[in-house]
Motif scaffolding. Sequence first.
Motif, PDB file in Angstrom:
ATOM      1  N   ALA A 333      38.340  31.433  46.982  1.00 37.64           N
ATOM      2  CA  ALA A 333      36.970  32.107  46.807  1.00 37.64           C
ATOM      3  C   ALA A 333      35.973  31.596  47.925  1.00 37.64           C
ATOM      4  O   ALA A 333      35.070  32.425  48.365  1.00 37.64           O
ATOM      5  CB  ALA A 333      36.503  31.543  45.293  1.00 37.64           C
ATOM      6  N   SER A 334      36.172  30.475  48.282  1.00 43.86           N
ATOM      7  CA  SER A 334      35.450  29.970  49.458  1.00 43.86           C
ATOM      8  C   SER A 334      35.534  30.732  50.639  1.00 43.86           C
ATOM      9  O   SER A 334      34.541  31.215  51.272  1.00 43.86           O
ATOM     10  CB  SER A 334      35.581  28.537  49.705  1.00 43.86           C
ATOM     11  OG  SER A 334      35.159  27.742  48.420  1.00 43.86           O
ATOM     12  N   THR A 337      34.254  34.417  50.494  1.00 45.42           N
ATOM     13  CA  THR A 337      32.661  34.323  50.339  1.00 45.42           C
ATOM     14  C   THR A 337      32.160  34.272  51.745  1.00 45.42           C
ATOM     15  O   THR A 337      31.046  34.712  52.177  1.00 45.42           O
ATOM     16  CB  THR A 337      32.181  33.322  49.648  1.00 45.42           C
ATOM     17  OG1 THR A 337      32.562  33.363  48.056  1.00 45.42           O
ATOM     18  CG2 THR A 337      30.647  33.177  49.675  1.00 45.42           C
ATOM     19  N   CYS A 403      30.474  21.900  43.023  1.00 50.02           N
ATOM     20  CA  CYS A 403      31.146  22.442  41.991  1.00 50.02           C
ATOM     21  C   CYS A 403      30.766  21.474  40.929  1.00 50.02           C
ATOM     22  O   CYS A 403      30.749  22.055  39.608  1.00 50.02           O
ATOM     23  CB  CYS A 403      32.597  22.713  42.064  1.00 50.02           C
ATOM     24  SG  CYS A 403      32.853  24.212  42.918  1.00 50.02           S
ATOM     25  N   MET A 438      32.521  29.309  37.074  1.00 48.06           N
ATOM     26  CA  MET A 438      32.787  30.534  37.917  1.00 48.06           C
ATOM     27  C   MET A 438      32.739  31.860  37.055  1.00 48.06           C
ATOM     28  O   MET A 438      32.320  32.993  37.582  1.00 48.06           O
ATOM     29  CB  MET A 438      34.375  30.632  38.554  1.00 48.06           C
ATOM     30  CG  MET A 438      34.494  29.609  39.615  1.00 48.06           C
ATOM     31  SD  MET A 438      36.211  29.506  40.106  1.00 48.06           S
ATOM     32  CE  MET A 438      36.447  30.778  41.113  1.00 48.06           C
ATOM     33  N   PHE A 486      29.645  30.848  45.196  1.00 48.72           N
ATOM     34  CA  PHE A 486      30.518  32.163  45.641  1.00 48.72           C
ATOM     35  C   PHE A 486      29.951  33.339  45.258  1.00 48.72           C
ATOM     36  O   PHE A 486      29.183  33.637  44.305  1.00 48.72           O
ATOM     37  CB  PHE A 486      31.777  31.967  44.706  1.00 48.72           C
ATOM     38  CG  PHE A 486      32.558  30.725  44.885  1.00 48.72           C
ATOM     39  CD1 PHE A 486      33.060  30.077  45.978  1.00 48.72           C
ATOM     40  CD2 PHE A 486      32.567  29.892  43.578  1.00 48.72           C
ATOM     41  CE1 PHE A 486      33.655  28.975  45.957  1.00 48.72           C
ATOM     42  CE2 PHE A 486      32.910  28.580  43.572  1.00 48.72           C
ATOM     43  CZ  PHE A 486      33.898  28.297  44.932  1.00 48.72           C
ATOM     44  N   ASP A 487      30.034  34.347  46.193  1.00 49.88           N
ATOM     45  CA  ASP A 487      29.607  35.941  45.682  1.00 49.88           C
ATOM     46  C   ASP A 487      30.431  36.540  44.781  1.00 49.88           C
ATOM     47  O   ASP A 487      31.541  36.272  44.577  1.00 49.88           O
ATOM     48  CB  ASP A 487      29.349  36.462  47.104  1.00 49.88           C
ATOM     49  CG  ASP A 487      30.688  37.093  47.797  1.00 49.88           C
ATOM     50  OD1 ASP A 487      31.472  37.645  46.957  1.00 49.88           O
ATOM     51  OD2 ASP A 487      30.703  36.814  49.019  1.00 49.88           O
ATOM     52  N   SER A 490      33.807  37.997  45.946  1.00 49.72           N
ATOM     53  CA  SER A 490      34.793  37.183  46.220  1.00 49.72           C
ATOM     54  C   SER A 490      35.272  36.629  44.814  1.00 49.72           C
ATOM     55  O   SER A 490      36.370  36.581  44.708  1.00 49.72           O
ATOM     56  CB  SER A 490      34.128  35.949  46.831  1.00 49.72           C
ATOM     57  OG  SER A 490      33.842  36.556  48.182  1.00 49.72           O
ATOM     58  N   LEU A 491      34.551  36.482  43.750  1.00 51.46           N
ATOM     59  CA  LEU A 491      34.910  36.040  42.506  1.00 51.46           C
ATOM     60  C   LEU A 491      35.871  36.994  41.827  1.00 51.46           C
ATOM     61  O   LEU A 491      36.675  36.736  41.212  1.00 51.46           O
ATOM     62  CB  LEU A 491      33.727  35.623  41.500  1.00 51.46           C
ATOM     63  CG  LEU A 491      32.825  34.270  41.962  1.00 51.46           C
ATOM     64  CD1 LEU A 491      31.779  34.442  41.002  1.00 51.46           C
ATOM     65  CD2 LEU A 491      33.971  33.283  41.731  1.00 51.46           C
ATOM     66  N   THR A 494      39.236  36.874  43.373  1.00 49.30           N
ATOM     67  CA  THR A 494      39.780  35.680  42.925  1.00 49.30           C
ATOM     68  C   THR A 494      40.341  35.756  41.329  1.00 49.30           C
ATOM     69  O   THR A 494      41.490  35.383  41.154  1.00 49.30           O
ATOM     70  CB  THR A 494      38.747  34.561  42.952  1.00 49.30           C
ATOM     71  OG1 THR A 494      38.332  34.606  44.157  1.00 49.30           O
ATOM     72  CG2 THR A 494      39.501  33.255  42.537  1.00 49.30           C
TER      73      THR A 494
END
Length: 777
Positions: A333-334, A337, A403, A438, A486-487, A490-491, A494
């Motif tokens: 995810a990083s 993003t 996180c 998340m 995270f945007d 991207s989530l 994921t």
Amino acid sequence: MALPSKLFNAPTSFVITDKDGNLLNASIASDGQWRFPYNDKVPEKFAKCITTFEDKRFYYHPGVDPIAMGRAIKQNVGNKKTVSGGSTLTMQVIRLFKQNNKRNLWNKLSESILAVRLECSYSKKSILALYASNAPFGSNVVGLDAAAWRYYARSAEQLTWGEMAALAVLPNAPALVHPGRNRETLLRKRNELLDKLVSNRTIDKTTSDLAKLEPLPGEPRPLPQLAPHLLDRFKRDYVSLKKGNSQQATSIQTTIDGGLQKQVNNIVWQHAQQLRGNQIKNAAAMVMEIETGNVLAYVGNVFNPQDSAIESHVDVLAAPRSPGSTLKPLLYASLLTEGSLLPHQLVADIPTQIGGYTPQNFDLGYDGAVPANRALARSLNIPAVKLLQQYKYQRFYDVLKQCGLTTLTQPADFYGMSLILGGCEVNPYELAGVYSSMARTYLASGKKGMASGVWRMPNYIKSTKPAVGSQQKNAPSSGLSGSRLFDNVSLWHTFNAMNEVMRPGEEGLWNLFSSAQRIAWKTGTSFGFRDGWAVGFTPKYCVLVWVGNTTGEGRPELTGINTAAPILFDIFRLLPTSEWFAEPSSGFTYIPVCRYSGFKAGSDCAVVDKMMVSDNPKSSGVCPYCRKINLDRTGRYRVNESCESPSDMQHQSYFILPPTIEYYYRQKHPEYRSLPEYKQGCVLDASRMLDIVYPDEDAKIYVPKEVTGEKGRTVFTATHRNSNAKLFWHLDDVFIATTENFHQLGLNPPPGKHVITVVDEQGNSVSRNFEILEKEK
């Protein structure tokens, strides 16, 4: 004479109830008494019984009842001994406060004065609550709430008239509750009270007759132990709660769903019994509600206090453990993003050595190259390390800290590249908080009433019960500050990648059924088979499971997929199903991507798809693997300017991987189209034809001994574009062997530095420097 602001300061039991107020667990107070914290709610039945039995004019006198006092004096003088005290319930509260049981005129006068003062400061309801919470009920039981659970195994609100009448007569003579003694006296007193309740029309005669048939309380019963480890967590958290509210009581109402807690307890217990056959003794599980972040079930360990070997007192959900591969989705995810990775972008999966660190996949195999989403779904280690190398472990360390993971107590360099493969410690409670956050963060963007970007650790406290005179306060906030990690796009990618993780057993066929629940989930297995993890979530719930030994002992087959995953899916079957996460509604755009490489499509990519990405992405680079090649007029051979006129060439787009990657990729992809051979007479670029797959440049190699005790061999591997090529091998400029078709060679060089050189028939060559170690460093 003055009264303190707080009358009772005796230690109380720690008590937790579920979200509906049902008792989950309690522990005995530090002075050895079962004394539940003050409860301002007194059941109506008890109020009727105790006032009828002890103080029938309770609601009318100012703390002292002159009529009762006069009657007591008359009876005591007539009998020439004390047979009646004439004390009101208010005076008895004062006596309990002073802890003075001596009966004399001075004490009676003192109690009377303080009782009047108490009536001026407290309502009748509060005085009755003080009495119910502090009166003795026999043995080491203090207070109505504790008595109800100890004698009848349920709350005071659920007691019948017969049961409540039996408890109401006990504070006057608590020694009446003793198995085998005083039963007739207790029975007589209870029945007399029931008759009085009929006389004052509180109950009818039928109710009284039925109540008299009910059994008397016997030996104290054990209290529920549905969430012993959550009770321990509350005890640990009590200090911080106390700082926020000095009047904080030792009881809380939790967010636990009592019915679900029992079911999860049973599932963990059943699986634990099966795992004992492999000497795996411990398991833990936790269920969270995504929207609120509330904990619905908390099983910190298999609970069996009689079996000391399993260390059931250890709350594994609070214990730092190696997370195995469970952090990989956060890296994926990083990178998405950041925009430096696309969801299906190929990542190298070949033998890799980084500064002496040599990661390996769980199956010890290699795919050559694998799409990033499939690498995550299959939990491949080498692609994960490659991605971490790209993202930098120092940055990923910062992401984990943001996180909310508090167990990373060492600097980033201490963990290094092993950070992504479980080379750190994480406690399950916080990991569940990360994954539920998340999901909640994603849902927040499209749901009104939910704060955007709410990222927080789990919450298990629904409310706290304050002491007398204090105002109830909410539990301390566990929200985490900081920018959005995270945007949404991207989530979304994921979650979909995690949904593709292969499920165990019959669950592996889930996608054949349209009604099956889609779950984003991930497993993890720590080094040495010490920890098995499974964590999964839907838009409604997050479930985390840990399996292993609290001693840290590893066991064969102790993997996340074998041990924790079956528990995870059994728990999900208990939960209501929900729709899958909806696609992002904003903040995205579509870009062309190469179907073969997953990179942004270039002009040479033959097949192009569209991919949803963030609307402000960092360029991940154009596809490096598709390019047009020159073929002769027949299309059978490759050519270049050295052997073919440009007017006779034709051009085709080919998906071309580097030799080392291609060597492994084509073993898993038979459809992969290798480049045609060059036409005879063409001048070739050796760097594109020949490569050494293993070892890497400057590799340090330790060769362990075989089972026979003899030193093992190092297997050297090379690859050539021409599948029929013959290769000639040299070690330290000395010819040693020739290979055809399959280019692997087992050698046993002496300790020290060496050079391996491979030459093809056209004289093209490639070399690698390496070092053989005498013992592993």
